[in-house]
Structures are given as C-alpha cells and as structure tokens.
Scaffold this active site. Structure first.
Site, PDB file in Angstrom:
ATOM      1  N   ILE A   1       0.840  -1.211   0.000  1.00 59.54           N
ATOM      2  CA  ILE A   1       0.000   0.000   0.000  1.00 59.54           C
ATOM      3  C   ILE A   1       0.871   1.256   0.000  1.00 59.54           C
ATOM      4  CG2 ILE A   1      -1.766   1.286   1.275  1.00 59.54           C
ATOM      5  CD1 ILE A   1      -2.792  -1.495   2.272  1.00 59.54           C
TER       6      ILE A   1
ATOM      7  N   ASP B   1      10.923   2.787   6.813  1.00 61.93           N
ATOM      8  CA  ASP B   1      10.531   1.381   6.905  1.00 61.93           C
ATOM      9  C   ASP B   1      11.740   0.637   7.467  1.00 61.93           C
ATOM     10  OD1 ASP B   1      10.004  -1.442   6.164  1.00 61.93           O
ATOM     11  OD2 ASP B   1       8.361  -0.621   4.972  1.00 61.93           O
TER      12      ASP B   1
ATOM     13  N   CYS C   1       1.910   1.095   7.678  1.00 63.72           N
ATOM     14  CA  CYS C   1       2.606  -0.046   8.295  1.00 63.72           C
ATOM     15  C   CYS C   1       1.603  -0.851   9.124  1.00 63.72           C
ATOM     16  CB  CYS C   1       3.733   0.456   9.184  1.00 63.72           C
ATOM     17  SG  CYS C   1       3.195   1.631  10.425  1.00 63.72           S
TER      18      CYS C   1
ATOM     19  N   ASN D   1       5.331  -0.445  17.397  1.00 70.99           N
ATOM     20  CA  ASN D   1       4.960   0.862  16.812  1.00 70.99           C
ATOM     21  C   ASN D   1       3.607   1.402  17.281  1.00 70.99           C
ATOM     22  OD1 ASN D   1       3.070  -0.542  15.352  1.00 70.99           O
ATOM     23  ND2 ASN D   1       4.126  -0.391  13.387  1.00 70.99           N
TER      24      ASN D   1
ATOM     25  N   THR E   1      -4.664   5.217   7.361  1.00 74.67           N
ATOM     26  CA  THR E   1      -5.545   4.190   6.795  1.00 74.67           C
ATOM     27  C   THR E   1      -5.068   2.808   7.244  1.00 74.67           C
ATOM     28  OG1 THR E   1      -4.204   4.144   4.796  1.00 74.67           O
ATOM     29  CG2 THR E   1      -6.203   5.494   4.710  1.00 74.67           C
ATOM     30  N   SER E   2      -4.207   2.766   8.286  1.00 78.68           N
ATOM     31  CA  SER E   2      -3.637   1.459   8.666  1.00 78.68           C
ATOM     32  C   SER E   2      -4.337   0.836   9.867  1.00 78.68           C
ATOM     33  CB  SER E   2      -2.135   1.581   8.891  1.00 78.68           C
ATOM     34  OG  SER E   2      -1.496   1.587   7.631  1.00 78.68           O
ATOM     35  N   ARG E   3      -3.976   1.229  11.066  1.00 78.62           N
ATOM     36  CA  ARG E   3      -4.657   0.732  12.257  1.00 78.62           C
ATOM     37  C   ARG E   3      -4.724   1.849  13.285  1.00 78.62           C
ATOM     38  NH1 ARG E   3      -6.377  -2.494   9.397  1.00 78.62           N
ATOM     39  NH2 ARG E   3      -6.263  -4.767   9.471  1.00 78.62           N
TER      40      ARG E   3
ATOM     41  N   GLU F   1     -12.188   1.878  17.526  1.00 84.62           N
ATOM     42  CA  GLU F   1     -13.209   1.797  16.474  1.00 84.62           C
ATOM     43  C   GLU F   1     -14.156   0.615  16.625  1.00 84.62           C
ATOM     44  OE1 GLU F   1     -10.563   1.363  12.998  1.00 84.62           O
ATOM     45  OE2 GLU F   1     -11.429  -0.613  12.683  1.00 84.62           O
TER      46      GLU F   1
ATOM     47  N   HIS G   1     -13.326   2.866   8.402  1.00 89.51           N
ATOM     48  CA  HIS G   1     -12.535   1.715   7.915  1.00 89.51           C
ATOM     49  C   HIS G   1     -13.030   1.297   6.521  1.00 89.51           C
ATOM     50  CE1 HIS G   1      -9.668  -1.431   9.691  1.00 89.51           C
ATOM     51  NE2 HIS G   1      -9.630  -1.561   8.380  1.00 89.51           N
TER      52      HIS G   1
HETATM   53  P1  NAI Z   1       2.744  -4.894   3.628  1.00 94.85           P
HETATM   54  O1  NAI Z   1       3.038  -6.066   4.515  1.00 94.85           O
HETATM   55  O2  NAI Z   1       2.847  -5.055   2.154  1.00 94.85           O
HETATM   56  O3  NAI Z   1       3.676  -3.659   4.044  1.00 94.85           O
HETATM   57  C1  NAI Z   1       3.845  -3.236   5.362  1.00 94.85           C
HETATM   58  C2  NAI Z   1       5.198  -2.516   5.411  1.00 94.85           C
HETATM   59  O4  NAI Z   1       5.320  -1.920   6.711  1.00 94.85           O
HETATM   60  C3  NAI Z   1       6.405  -3.444   5.231  1.00 94.85           C
HETATM   61  O5  NAI Z   1       7.289  -2.920   4.253  1.00 94.85           O
HETATM   62  C4  NAI Z   1       7.051  -3.479   6.609  1.00 94.85           C
HETATM   63  O6  NAI Z   1       8.469  -3.633   6.557  1.00 94.85           O
HETATM   64  C5  NAI Z   1       6.657  -2.107   7.125  1.00 94.85           C
HETATM   65  N1  NAI Z   1       6.752  -1.973   8.572  1.00 94.85           N
HETATM   66  C6  NAI Z   1       6.644  -2.920   9.533  1.00 94.85           C
HETATM   67  N2  NAI Z   1       6.797  -2.357  10.751  1.00 94.85           N
HETATM   68  C7  NAI Z   1       7.014  -1.032  10.539  1.00 94.85           C
HETATM   69  C8  NAI Z   1       7.254   0.059  11.402  1.00 94.85           C
HETATM   70  N3  NAI Z   1       7.307  -0.094  12.714  1.00 94.85           N
HETATM   71  N4  NAI Z   1       7.428   1.274  10.844  1.00 94.85           N
HETATM   72  C9  NAI Z   1       7.374   1.441   9.502  1.00 94.85           C
HETATM   73  N5  NAI Z   1       7.158   0.436   8.643  1.00 94.85           N
HETATM   74  C10 NAI Z   1       6.965  -0.790   9.156  1.00 94.85           C
HETATM   75  O7  NAI Z   1       1.281  -4.425   4.060  1.00 94.85           O
HETATM   76  P2  NAI Z   1       0.249  -3.569   3.208  1.00 94.85           P
HETATM   77  O8  NAI Z   1      -0.571  -4.465   2.374  1.00 94.85           O
HETATM   78  O9  NAI Z   1       0.960  -2.442   2.565  1.00 94.85           O
HETATM   79  O10 NAI Z   1      -0.716  -3.030   4.378  1.00 94.85           O
HETATM   80  C11 NAI Z   1      -0.270  -2.101   5.345  1.00 94.85           C
HETATM   81  C12 NAI Z   1      -1.325  -1.989   6.436  1.00 94.85           C
HETATM   82  O11 NAI Z   1      -2.492  -1.355   5.899  1.00 94.85           O
HETATM   83  C13 NAI Z   1      -1.858  -3.320   6.961  1.00 94.85           C
HETATM   84  O12 NAI Z   1      -1.008  -3.860   7.956  1.00 94.85           O
HETATM   85  C14 NAI Z   1      -3.198  -2.931   7.546  1.00 94.85           C
HETATM   86  O13 NAI Z   1      -3.026  -2.542   8.894  1.00 94.85           O
HETATM   87  C15 NAI Z   1      -3.591  -1.713   6.736  1.00 94.85           C
HETATM   88  N6  NAI Z   1      -4.763  -1.954   5.891  1.00 94.85           N
HETATM   89  C16 NAI Z   1      -5.853  -1.135   6.046  1.00 94.85           C
HETATM   90  C17 NAI Z   1      -6.969  -1.299   5.259  1.00 94.85           C
HETATM   91  C18 NAI Z   1      -8.156  -0.385   5.372  1.00 94.85           C
HETATM   92  O14 NAI Z   1      -9.220  -0.664   4.791  1.00 94.85           O
HETATM   93  N7  NAI Z   1      -8.065   0.730   6.073  1.00 94.85           N
HETATM   94  C19 NAI Z   1      -7.046  -2.401   4.279  1.00 94.85           C
HETATM   95  C20 NAI Z   1      -5.822  -3.163   4.146  1.00 94.85           C
HETATM   96  C21 NAI Z   1      -4.738  -2.944   4.943  1.00 94.85           C
END
Ligand code: NAI
Length: 335
Positions: free
Chosen positions: A153, A172, A204, A210, A231-233, A262, A294
């Site tokens: 993302i 990252d 992330c 974190n 948009t993450s958590r 939430e 969300h």
């Molecule tokens: P991904 O696994 O492809 O990428 C996550 C990245 O975050 C990785 O490169 C990882 O090294 C990095 N990371 C891990 N810990 C970190 C930290 N402490 N600081 C900075 N970077 C860190 O995951 P993707 O698919 O990009 O999703 C990211 C997040 O988006 C998911 O974990 C989820 O929480 C959230 N999400 C939210 C959605 C929504 O509808 N709002 C839908 C899908 C995902």
C-alpha cells in the site's frame, strides 16, 4: 460440505462471497466474534473473521473445543489475533494482498478532501453559500509526503504522490532501496520523516513496537500545519495527543480511516446513539478532521479479491487434510 461460520457479515461481504462460493455452507452472522458468540461456530470446521473480531485466548480455546480447525481472516492485518497462543490449536490464514490501490487511493482522497476542504464546500454550495472564505488549501506539487511503511500500500501511495509532483521521504525498518531508486524517493529515520513532511501517511502494520508511533514526541517534531493520514490501524495514533495537537493548531488536519477504539462504532449505524467516547466525539466535531469508517479497502475489486483468496485459503486447507500443524500459502501462525 464443510460449514463456515462467517462473523461480522455485512451485505457487501455476503454478496461478494455468494457470487463465487459453490462449495461451502457459509453461515453468516452479523455479530462480531467474541467470547459470547464463539459458540455460534458449533458444527463448523472453520471461522471467517474480520478486523474487529476478537481472537484472544478464551475465544481460541472456545473455537478449538467445539471442533473449529481454521480461522480465515478476510483482511490483511492480524493484530487482533493472539497468534502465539493460536499456534498448534488453529490454522490461521489471511488475505495478504487484494487491492493496495483501493487503500492508497482512499488515503489520497483524504489528503485532497482535507487540504482543499471539499467537505466544507460540498455542504456550503448545497445551501447556495458560494463563499470561499476559509477554504484556502496548499499546492501538493513540490510538497513533501512522509510515508511510514513502504510495502504494497505504501508503494501505491508513493506512486500517487509522485504523480502529483510531490517529494517523498519514507521510513521502513526494511527499506526497498531498489524501488526508491526507480521511483525517485528517499528513506530517512522516523524523526526525519516527521520533521520534513507536509503530509504524513501511515502504511505499516500495527505491532507491539509501533503502537502510538504518532504520539506526544512525534507530533512535536512535525511541521506546523502538517496533515496526518491513517488508513492502517487506529492504535498507531495516540488519539488524545492528536486531539491536543489539533486544538493547539500545531497539526493542520487529520484524515482517519481507522480509530483506536473503532471496534465499538465502525461499520455500524450509531446515528441514533449517544456516543460515550469523548475523544471520538471531539475528533468528529473538528472542521479539520475527516473520519471514514474503515472504508479504505471498500472497492468492488478488493471485495472480489478478498472473497477469492479467502475461499482459496479454505480450499488449500481442506485439500491438504485440514492439518493445523502445516504452513499454508497464506498462513500467519508463528512457529
Ligand atoms: P505490507 O506487509 O505489504 O507492508 C507493510 C510494510 O510496513 C512493510 O514494508 C514493513 O516492513 C513495514 N513496517 C513494519 N513495521 C514497521 C514500522 N514499525 N514502521 C514502519 N514500517 C513498518 O502491508 P500492506 O498491504 O501495505 O498493508 C499495510 C497496512 O495497511 C496493513 O497492515 C493494515 O493494517 C492496513 N490496511 C488497512 C486497510 C483499510 O481498509 N483501512 C485495508 C488493508 C490494509
């Protein structure tokens, strides 16, 4: 036919699953999975869960006791599961990728709406108020986007920002230096990202390390007027500290698709309720905060991808003998 208990079911979930499912009996429940509702899965060999379902020790034990063997998460994040405890008791799989574009595009929609105050102009012109007073934004072109997390993302969001002519600085723990060189962005430490960015966007996962990555200290580092997008958590941001920074006018605005508390509100119609969460109420009341529920993942492409991968995860599990000790393609159990 294997039976699946599907928790926190919404009409758009049922539609996307029913369209392609011809091999499982799916029992849809509107309730979230928790200690009270785990027993609904009696007679089911798997449970399908979502972001605000509870999968703590008690729920894991209850599911195991009634014969459930697998949990298929229909989402990417898995911070709501006690994975260490689940190991050896249940197989746990997820959907690691469905549409990174859906979430990245929503993050940029929040940036644009906040910066250009579209939410205010929409309401004004519906009332024939064509005044532009207090609607001034800033050009994104030439500004700096700070991206925390450069996975699927984060990369899609970087592409969008670069398309707008923005500079990008990212943090990252596992930097993708090849992508940075190809796309023309740079990595820095967290402090550099916070202090140099006009927009900070979180991409992330939520981990133990974190939690509250945006809190008192990081907010102090940020540029006056910076926008924060999450948009993450929800628990990546200390909401009370964010509220203080917004009230002090240090932070220019926040676009939040997730919120730390939430689970009690998001995805539901609470419009007739008295909201007892004062922090949420205050955030909602601010002119420079936009909250979506969300919703970032909610595109037809993403829903299709989620249903396909989730059913594929079940297919793999059952065709391999429903062995809970095995690793499957999308397993997330820790060994
Ligand atoms: P991904 O696994 O492809 O990428 C996550 C990245 O975050 C990785 O490169 C990882 O090294 C990095 N990371 C891990 N810990 C970190 C930290 N402490 N600081 C900075 N970077 C860190 O995951 P993707 O698919 O990009 O999703 C990211 C997040 O988006 C998911 O974990 C989820 O929480 C959230 N999400 C939210 C959605 C929504 O509808 N709002 C839908 C899908 C995902």
């Amino acid at each position: 036919m294997e039976e699946i208990a599907f928790y926190d079911a919404k009409p758009y979930d049922m539609e996307s699953f029913d369209k392609i499912n011809d091999r499982y009996k799916i029992n849809y429940y509107e309730d979230k999975l928790n200690r009270r509702t785990a027993k609904f899965a009696e007679g089911c060999s798997a449970v399908c869960a979502f972001v605000n379902d509870t999968l703590d020790r008690d729920v894991i034990d209850s599911l195991k006791d009634i014969g459930v063997k697998a949990v298929v998460m229909r989402c990417a994040g898995y911070n709501n599961i006690d994975l260490r405890y689940a190991a050896g008791k249940l197989a746990v799989m997820r959907v690691p990728c469905y549409s990174p574009y859906a979430v990245a595009e929503h993050a940029m929609a929040l940036v644009l709406m906040l910066n250009r105050k579209i939410h205010k102009s929409y309401l004004r012109t519906r009332d024939f108020n064509f005044s532009l007073v207090n609607l001034t934004g800033f050009d994104l072109h030439g500004k700096t986007a700070g991206v925390i997390g450069t996975g699927k993302i984060g990369q899609a969001f970087i592409d969008i920002c670069r398309g707008f002519g923005m500079h990008v600085i990212a943090y990252d723990p596992y930097p993708d230096k090849k992508a940075a060189a190809e796309k023309g962005y740079c990595y820095g430490d967290k402090e550099e990202v916070f202090s140099e960015s006009d927009i900070v966007s979180l991409h992330c996962p939520l981990t133990r390390e974190n939690r509250y990555i945006i809190g008192h200290e990081s907010l102090k580092l940020m540029k006056k007027g910076a926008l924060i997008i999450n948009t993450s958590r929800g628990k990546l941001i200390d909401s009370d500290e964010l509220l203080k920074a917004l009230r002090d006018r240090r932070i220019g605005g926040a676009g939040l698709d997730v919120y730390e508390e939430e689970a009690d509100f998001f995805f539901e119609d609470c419009s007739s309720d008295i909201i007892t969460d004062d922090t949420l109420s205050l955030l909602v009341s601010m002119p420079n905060v936009i909250i979506t529920s969300h919703q970032a993942y909610l595109t037809s492409e993403a829903l299709k991808g989620i249903a396909e991968t989730t059913l594929g995860n079940l297919d793999e599990f059952f065709s391999e003998g429903a062995d809970i000790t095995r690793a499957y393609t999308n397993s997330i159990i820790l060994s």
